[in-house]
Design a protein around this motif. Structure first.
Motif, short mmCIF file in Angstrom:
data_model
loop_
_atom_site.label_atom_id
_atom_site.label_comp_id
_atom_site.label_asym_id
_atom_site.label_seq_id
_atom_site.Cartn_x
_atom_site.Cartn_y
_atom_site.Cartn_z
N HIS A 129 -16.41 -21.67 -52.10
CA HIS A 129 -17.70 -20.88 -51.37
C HIS A 129 -18.64 -20.86 -52.45
O HIS A 129 -19.94 -20.78 -52.10
CB HIS A 129 -17.09 -19.43 -51.07
N ASN A 151 -23.26 -12.94 -55.52
CA ASN A 151 -22.03 -12.19 -55.32
C ASN A 151 -21.72 -10.94 -55.97
O ASN A 151 -21.45 -10.00 -55.48
CB ASN A 151 -21.02 -13.24 -55.43
N TYR A 220 -19.40 -9.77 -45.40
CA TYR A 220 -18.69 -9.88 -46.68
C TYR A 220 -17.23 -9.85 -46.60
O TYR A 220 -16.66 -10.77 -47.38
CB TYR A 220 -19.35 -8.92 -47.71
N SER A 222 -15.50 -10.99 -44.03
CA SER A 222 -15.26 -12.32 -43.25
C SER A 222 -15.08 -13.51 -44.27
O SER A 222 -14.47 -14.53 -43.87
CB SER A 222 -16.04 -12.39 -41.95
N GLU A 223 -16.02 -13.58 -45.41
CA GLU A 223 -16.17 -14.83 -46.23
C GLU A 223 -14.77 -14.94 -47.12
O GLU A 223 -14.53 -15.94 -47.62
CB GLU A 223 -17.49 -14.47 -47.06
#
Length: 225
Positions: A129, A151, A220, A222-223
């Motif tokens: 990611h 992030n 956030y 779901s990532e």
């Protein structure tokens, strides 16, 4: 006279070394429990429909790999922030969501739990990611730095977004209210109309910001799944 304009948002009212302004946070709990109502009212019916709609939307955002009951976290988060925002629209009631102590209490633990879960259970996915798809090899080191920084600052942006939006409208209403003593009678009706419109706008902001906070938290999470 108010020495500091931002003292409106400072929970400094104390009695017996207890901050009374924070009591506004628990006021919504009086209206939520259904056990206080003999029969379900129209309000309960509308509120259940809203929560069911949010549940379906959060379930869609989390995807098929979601954990059972994970949408309840974000529906509860939306409900709490919404019910905390509304009492702040009334005079002399402190808005808890306009203080970073309140917003960081939700944003930081949520983000930290997402990161711990993602790096422990989906380590390869978390590394992948950091580099978006179709990124040129030359830009990969820079993209890793950019994605890492973006992030890390997520809990700060979540907290500051809610605080700043709730504080801005209240601050403008305070400024207009303080200027009412020094304007003419002819402009007083215009000022009152402007404040009514701002109050309607603040009501919409209270709903939108609670929705945005819960939606971003859902995205956030779901990532990392």
């Amino acid at each position: 006279m108010m020495m500091n304009l931002f003292s409106t948002f400072d929970p400094s009212t104390t009695l017996l070394n207890l901050s009374l302004n924070w009591l506004s946070t628990i006021l919504p709990l009086i209206f939520i429990p259904l056990s206080y109502w003999i029969l379900p009212s129209r309000f309960n019916f509308i509120w259940k429909n809203i929560l069911f709609t949010l549940h379906k939307e959060f379930k869609l955002l989390l995807g098929p790999n979601q954990l059972l009951g994970s949408t309840l976290i974000f529906v509860s988060l939306f409900s709490l922030i919404l019910w905390v925002n509304f009492p702040g629209l009334f005079p002399f009631i402190f808005t808890s969501s306009s203080h970073l102590t309140f917003t960081l209490t939700f944003a930081l633990p949520l983000w930290l739990s997402f990161m711990i879960y993602g790096w422990i259970n989906n380590t390869q996915h978390m590394f992948a990611h950091l580099v978006p798809s179709n990124t040129p090899p030359v830009l990969m080191p820079f993209m890793v730095c950019i994605e890492t920084i973006s992030n890390i600052i997520r809990p700060g942006t979540l907290a500051v977004r809610l605080t700043a939006n709730m504080m801005a409208g209240h601050l403008l209403l305070t400024l207009l209210g303080n200027s009412a003593q020094s304007i003419s009678v002819n402009l007083l009706s215009l000022l009152l109309m402007i404040q009514i419109l701002l109050l309607i706008l603040e009501t919409a902001v209270a709903i939108i910001q609670s929705y945005v906070f819960s939606i971003l938290s859902t995205l956030y999470s779901s990532e990392v799944i």
